[in-house]
Motif scaffolding. Sequence first.
Motif, PDB file in Angstrom:
ATOM      1  N   ILE A   1       0.854  -1.201   0.000  1.00 20.71           N
ATOM      2  CA  ILE A   1       0.000   0.000   0.000  1.00 20.71           C
ATOM      3  C   ILE A   1       0.888   1.250   0.000  1.00 20.71           C
ATOM      4  O   ILE A   1       0.646   2.210  -0.733  1.00 20.71           O
ATOM      5  CB  ILE A   1      -0.962  -0.025   1.214  1.00 20.71           C
ATOM      6  N   GLY A   2       1.936   1.218   0.812  1.00 21.36           N
ATOM      7  CA  GLY A   2       2.870   2.354   0.857  1.00 21.36           C
ATOM      8  C   GLY A   2       3.500   2.607  -0.508  1.00 21.36           C
ATOM      9  O   GLY A   2       3.575   3.746  -0.984  1.00 21.36           O
ATOM     10  N   TYR A   3       3.950   1.536  -1.159  1.00 20.60           N
ATOM     11  CA  TYR A   3       4.560   1.694  -2.490  1.00 20.60           C
ATOM     12  C   TYR A   3       3.530   2.210  -3.497  1.00 20.60           C
ATOM     13  O   TYR A   3       3.802   3.127  -4.278  1.00 20.60           O
ATOM     14  CB  TYR A   3       5.106   0.352  -2.998  1.00 20.60           C
TER      15      TYR A   3
ATOM     16  N   VAL B   1       4.558   6.074 -16.047  1.00 20.85           N
ATOM     17  CA  VAL B   1       3.408   5.369 -15.456  1.00 20.85           C
ATOM     18  C   VAL B   1       3.604   3.862 -15.612  1.00 20.85           C
ATOM     19  O   VAL B   1       3.430   3.085 -14.661  1.00 20.85           O
ATOM     20  CB  VAL B   1       2.090   5.803 -16.148  1.00 20.85           C
ATOM     21  N   ASP B   2       3.992   3.454 -16.812  1.00 21.17           N
ATOM     22  CA  ASP B   2       4.163   2.016 -17.072  1.00 21.17           C
ATOM     23  C   ASP B   2       5.267   1.428 -16.197  1.00 21.17           C
ATOM     24  O   ASP B   2       5.165   0.307 -15.711  1.00 21.17           O
ATOM     25  CB  ASP B   2       4.493   1.769 -18.554  1.00 21.17           C
ATOM     26  N   ARG B   3       6.317   2.209 -16.002  1.00 19.90           N
ATOM     27  CA  ARG B   3       7.427   1.699 -15.190  1.00 19.90           C
ATOM     28  C   ARG B   3       6.996   1.527 -13.732  1.00 19.90           C
ATOM     29  O   ARG B   3       7.288   0.508 -13.106  1.00 19.90           O
ATOM     30  CB  ARG B   3       8.637   2.649 -15.281  1.00 19.90           C
TER      31      ARG B   3
ATOM     32  N   GLY C   1      15.225  -8.559   2.909  1.00 30.02           N
ATOM     33  CA  GLY C   1      14.210  -7.504   3.045  1.00 30.02           C
ATOM     34  C   GLY C   1      14.823  -6.203   3.543  1.00 30.02           C
ATOM     35  O   GLY C   1      14.576  -5.127   2.995  1.00 30.02           O
ATOM     36  N   TRP C   2      15.624  -6.302   4.586  1.00 30.95           N
ATOM     37  CA  TRP C   2      16.233  -5.078   5.126  1.00 30.95           C
ATOM     38  C   TRP C   2      17.265  -4.494   4.162  1.00 30.95           C
ATOM     39  O   TRP C   2      17.459  -3.284   4.107  1.00 30.95           O
ATOM     40  CB  TRP C   2      16.892  -5.383   6.483  1.00 30.95           C
ATOM     41  N   SER C   3      17.925  -5.367   3.397  1.00 30.49           N
ATOM     42  CA  SER C   3      18.993  -4.890   2.510  1.00 30.49           C
ATOM     43  C   SER C   3      18.453  -4.220   1.259  1.00 30.49           C
ATOM     44  O   SER C   3      18.963  -3.187   0.832  1.00 30.49           O
ATOM     45  CB  SER C   3      19.857  -6.069   2.042  1.00 30.49           C
ATOM     46  N   LEU C   4      17.445  -4.855   0.646  1.00 30.72           N
ATOM     47  CA  LEU C   4      17.024  -4.388  -0.676  1.00 30.72           C
ATOM     48  C   LEU C   4      15.685  -3.654  -0.652  1.00 30.72           C
ATOM     49  O   LEU C   4      15.474  -2.727  -1.432  1.00 30.72           O
ATOM     50  CB  LEU C   4      16.959  -5.572  -1.658  1.00 30.72           C
ATOM     51  N   ASP C   5      14.762  -4.072   0.231  1.00 34.78           N
ATOM     52  CA  ASP C   5      13.436  -3.439   0.238  1.00 34.78           C
ATOM     53  C   ASP C   5      13.405  -2.163   1.080  1.00 34.78           C
ATOM     54  O   ASP C   5      12.844  -1.153   0.664  1.00 34.78           O
ATOM     55  CB  ASP C   5      12.372  -4.405   0.777  1.00 34.78           C
TER      56      ASP C   5
ATOM     57  N   LYS D   1      12.799   6.235  -1.086  1.00 31.21           N
ATOM     58  CA  LYS D   1      11.955   6.340  -2.291  1.00 31.21           C
ATOM     59  C   LYS D   1      12.781   6.154  -3.573  1.00 31.21           C
ATOM     60  O   LYS D   1      12.609   6.870  -4.565  1.00 31.21           O
ATOM     61  CB  LYS D   1      11.228   7.702  -2.326  1.00 31.21           C
ATOM     62  N   THR D   2      13.679   5.192  -3.523  1.00 33.18           N
ATOM     63  CA  THR D   2      14.571   5.009  -4.672  1.00 33.18           C
ATOM     64  C   THR D   2      13.840   4.463  -5.895  1.00 33.18           C
ATOM     65  O   THR D   2      14.346   4.563  -7.004  1.00 33.18           O
ATOM     66  CB  THR D   2      15.718   4.049  -4.310  1.00 33.18           C
ATOM     67  N   PHE D   3      12.636   3.882  -5.690  1.00 32.74           N
ATOM     68  CA  PHE D   3      11.917   3.309  -6.831  1.00 32.74           C
ATOM     69  C   PHE D   3      11.310   4.374  -7.732  1.00 32.74           C
ATOM     70  O   PHE D   3      10.911   4.087  -8.861  1.00 32.74           O
ATOM     71  CB  PHE D   3      10.824   2.335  -6.353  1.00 32.74           C
ATOM     72  N   LEU D   4      11.230   5.621  -7.248  1.00 34.13           N
ATOM     73  CA  LEU D   4      10.583   6.663  -8.055  1.00 34.13           C
ATOM     74  C   LEU D   4      11.503   7.208  -9.142  1.00 34.13           C
ATOM     75  O   LEU D   4      11.031   7.689 -10.167  1.00 34.13           O
ATOM     76  CB  LEU D   4      10.136   7.820  -7.149  1.00 34.13           C
ATOM     77  N   ASP D   5      12.791   7.133  -8.900  1.00 31.63           N
ATOM     78  CA  ASP D   5      13.740   7.755  -9.824  1.00 31.63           C
ATOM     79  C   ASP D   5      14.493   6.665 -10.583  1.00 31.63           C
ATOM     80  O   ASP D   5      15.305   5.942 -10.009  1.00 31.63           O
ATOM     81  CB  ASP D   5      14.712   8.627  -9.003  1.00 31.63           C
ATOM     82  N   ILE D   6      14.244   6.585 -11.863  1.00 28.02           N
ATOM     83  CA  ILE D   6      14.806   5.498 -12.666  1.00 28.02           C
ATOM     84  C   ILE D   6      16.337   5.510 -12.630  1.00 28.02           C
ATOM     85  O   ILE D   6      16.978   4.460 -12.606  1.00 28.02           O
ATOM     86  CB  ILE D   6      14.264   5.545 -14.127  1.00 28.02           C
TER      87      ILE D   6
END
Length: 578
Positions: free
Chosen positions: A336-338, A360-362, A402-406, A413-418
């Motif tokens: 939900i957070g993501y 958006v697709d990414r 989980g702690w290392s990568l997630d 918020k590293t997933f927002l910036d390609i």
Amino acid sequence: MNPKKRKYDVIICGGGLAGLTLARQLKVEFPQLSTLVIEKRTFPKPVATYKVGESTTEIASFYFKEDLQLSDYFKNAHFKKLGFRFILGDGRDEWTSRPEIGLSKYPPYDSLQMDRGVLENDLCEINKVSGVEIIDDTAIIDIEINEKAQDNIVKIKKDDQTFDLQCRWVIDSMGRRLFFHNKYNLTKKMETPHNAAWFRVKGRFDVEDMVNKDNATFRNHVPHKNRYYSTFHIMGQGYWVWLIPLNSGHTSIGIVTSEAYHDFSTYNTKAKAKAWLEQYEPTIAKHLENFKMEDFLRNKNYSHSATRVASIDRWACTGEAAVFADPLYSPGSNMIGYENTCIVDMLRKDLSNNLEEKHVDRLSQFIISQNEWLIDHIQGSYPYFGHQQVYTLAYLWSVVIGWSLDCPQMFNKTFLDIEVKTRLDKENANIIFALGRMKKLFLDWHKVAKNTFTFDFIDYLNIPFILDIFKRNLVPNKSLETLIEDRIHTVERLEEFAQAIFLIVVKDVMPEQLERFQEPIWLNVNAISLNPDAWDEEGLFEPKTKPRDLTIVQHQILKVIQYKDQLKEKIDLDISIF
Ligand SMILES: Cc1cc2nc3c(=O)[nH]c(=O)nc-3n(C[C@H](O)[C@H](O)[C@H](O)COP(=O)(O)OP(=O)(O)OC[C@H]3O[C@@H](n4cnc5c(N)ncnc54)[C@H](O)[C@@H]3O)c2cc1C
């Protein structure tokens, strides 16, 4: 109350956890936007006996406290969680003889145990006070998505009246109604069904009460006697039973199984669930006799994925309306957070007229990949649940991954910036392929395990390199430079940990092969397997990275287990046994 306007910037369809947290996040990020939440049910919702989604990880906890700016609220209104706790071994054995993995004291970063009814009622009020419009007792009948430049239409029904509302963005947060899934045929169902049934009991269902007060060893593992605040996972082959404390004075209890091992029809009613517990977890069943089951709910085949969860046409799904993996390790609220953060990011770009379809697709694909990785990783481990040796190392591996990568994803918020994501992914390259190898290693191992070691209790944050990974990766506001530096450091530990696990497994099932490992040992983690005939061909002894000292991580892991044949003492003195 009817909607105050006929046109909004954002309409959130469904006022459950996903919808209400999104409304809050939008208010925090864009106070000027008009947001309407439409909920079919009536507020206030029931306390305790309402929904599941009660245990959180550090990822969701960070999202709730920091991104929603509700740190004080969560500190006061919900329980602080004493981490995950696992009880392994055979459910029919004496409770205290079963191995336990869990924390002895609170970790450096908190997670939460949430009462869903309390939370949704409070979020409703918090949102209203901050200016979000919420109408309950109102059903979404239909959503029409229009051409790019025009508004979308939400058709609602309230008190036999129907209204057409316009909005720029429309969000499906109607949970398992799966509105956009059905409209656009987006659902991907999973091969092997996984099912769950759960109920709440009034009062404190505390495992400490199931154990003789004089049992000092059991008590000393958790000196403050507060195991109750953990999320318990009581595990056996193909199943786990959860115990979660709720601040409304209830305890949530659930049975979760893979259909491959437990037919859902064996526990899908209150009476059958009791009988099932008597058969597989008799100590829990016995203690349950002191409590009244206040509700009973179930969910058959709960996992689903999607082909898309957001569109440039300004619709998106969040929560279970988007995807759901598995309740093990409580990833529901992480997702939900993501999802909400992706929606907020798309809106931000849309407001400044630079939202591109490929972005958006990414983001849509990011959510789907995250979910499918979870399904694969978690549901691939049901066969060895409860297996003391295999599950223990598999859990330690999972929690560290989980702690290392997630965690860094959510904390920064590293997933927002390609560009940031690609840069960090580059540093993962060495370990990503090994994740599949490790998954197969655990699966293969459980079929042939000789169970040569044991332990009573492992506090996973007492293992120094794991604590270091925790402290290093659960930190927000990092520069790219620090993120990269920490990622390199963390991936190095993962590479060492994978080798340490592999050597323990080889020693357990094929000790005669150990002579092939020459000191100082340094292996190619991408060639790890339990097929010794393939080791040379696959390049196990031709590492792709420069050798480092493996013994530090190895010693730390060997310290928490005891070899049954007393070999451990020898290993401590002479690690060269490997
Ligand atoms: C067995 C199990 C255990 C779980 N345990 C955990 C856990 O410990 N931790 C965790 O983080 N997650 C957990 N989850 C996941 C968690 O339950 C979900 O992530 C969460 O409940 C999803 O919230 P949501 O808002 O998407 O859906 P919901 O909470 O279902 O909210 C959807 C809302 O939409 C409303 N609605 C539906 N139809 C309409 C309509 N037509 N018009 C208007 N409104 C409508 C509903 O009334 C509801 O309020 C678990 C899931 C399962 C299956």
